[in-house]
Design a protein around this motif. Structure first.
Motif, short mmCIF file in Angstrom:
data_model
loop_
_atom_site.label_atom_id
_atom_site.label_comp_id
_atom_site.label_asym_id
_atom_site.label_seq_id
_atom_site.Cartn_x
_atom_site.Cartn_y
_atom_site.Cartn_z
N VAL A 133 16.16 40.82 32.39
CA VAL A 133 15.39 39.94 33.28
C VAL A 133 15.05 40.68 34.57
CG1 VAL A 133 16.47 37.84 32.38
CG2 VAL A 133 17.46 38.97 34.38
N GLU A 134 14.00 40.23 35.20
CA GLU A 134 13.70 40.70 36.55
C GLU A 134 14.73 40.06 37.48
OE1 GLU A 134 9.69 40.24 37.89
OE2 GLU A 134 8.89 40.56 35.88
N THR A 156 14.34 36.30 38.23
CA THR A 156 14.28 35.33 37.13
C THR A 156 15.31 34.22 37.33
OG1 THR A 156 13.56 37.04 35.60
CG2 THR A 156 14.47 35.03 34.62
N SER A 192 14.34 29.61 33.76
CA SER A 192 13.36 30.42 33.04
C SER A 192 14.03 31.22 31.92
CB SER A 192 12.65 31.38 33.99
OG SER A 192 11.91 30.65 34.95
N PHE A 193 15.19 31.77 32.20
CA PHE A 193 15.91 32.53 31.18
C PHE A 193 16.26 31.63 29.99
CE2 PHE A 193 19.98 34.17 29.43
CZ PHE A 193 19.52 35.39 28.96
#
Length: 161
Positions: free
Chosen positions: A17-18, A21, A25-26
């Motif tokens: 992930v960024e 994140t 959202s994950f």
């Protein structure tokens, strides 16, 4: 990109992930657990409530990286092992504690956290606990009634609305 690993609904889950994140959202985009709803992105509505290490958390305010190494429970894990509705979910159905259903996952997750903390809450305690959850359809009356019923309280005295 950052590698995150956590236990989600009793199973190991990981992904890249960024740093920005969000946990919501994950869960939705990476793990495809779409029961966690996002209604506001500002921590106002409570539709994204999940449990992290047993505590109710708004997943739109927690970074996925913050949940790394922790246990996350979503609405998808709230049913019984055989797939039937839990007592709390059944109470929401029986007492019409939902209409459009958008807020329902967050309401159920918040209610489960409340009942874990306080297994016999009063109507006032339930209403106070749910202050961080917004429902635009039901007016909360039947949600409160459902939570009281799930706690084993007699709700026959409460008029239907």
């Amino acid at each position: 990109m950052t590698k995150v690993s956590m236990t989600v609904n009793g199973k190991a889950a990981s992904g890249d992930v960024e740093g920005r994140t969000l946990l919501s959202s994950f869960l939705r985009d990476t793990l495809e657990l779409t029961g966690t709803h996002v209604g506001c992105d500002t921590s106002q509505c409570g539709a994204c409530v999940v449990h992290v290490d047993g505590e109710a958390v708004k997943a739109c305010t927690m970074l996925a990286a913050e949940a790394s190494g922790r246990k996350v429970t979503t609405i998808e894990a709230m049913s019984n092992a055989d797939g039937s509705l839990s007592v709390l979910q059944q109470a929401f159905q029986d007492h019409h504690g939902l209409q459009c259903g958008f807020c329902t996952p967050g309401m159920v997750m918040s209610a489960a956290a409340l009942l874990k903390e306080n297994p016999d809450p009063t109507e006032a305690e339930i209403r106070e606990y749910l202050e961080g959850n917004i429902c635009r359809c039901t007016g909360y009356h039947n949600i409160v009634k459902a939570i009281m019923a799930a706690a084993g309280q007699d709700v026959s005295r409460i008029a239907a609305e």
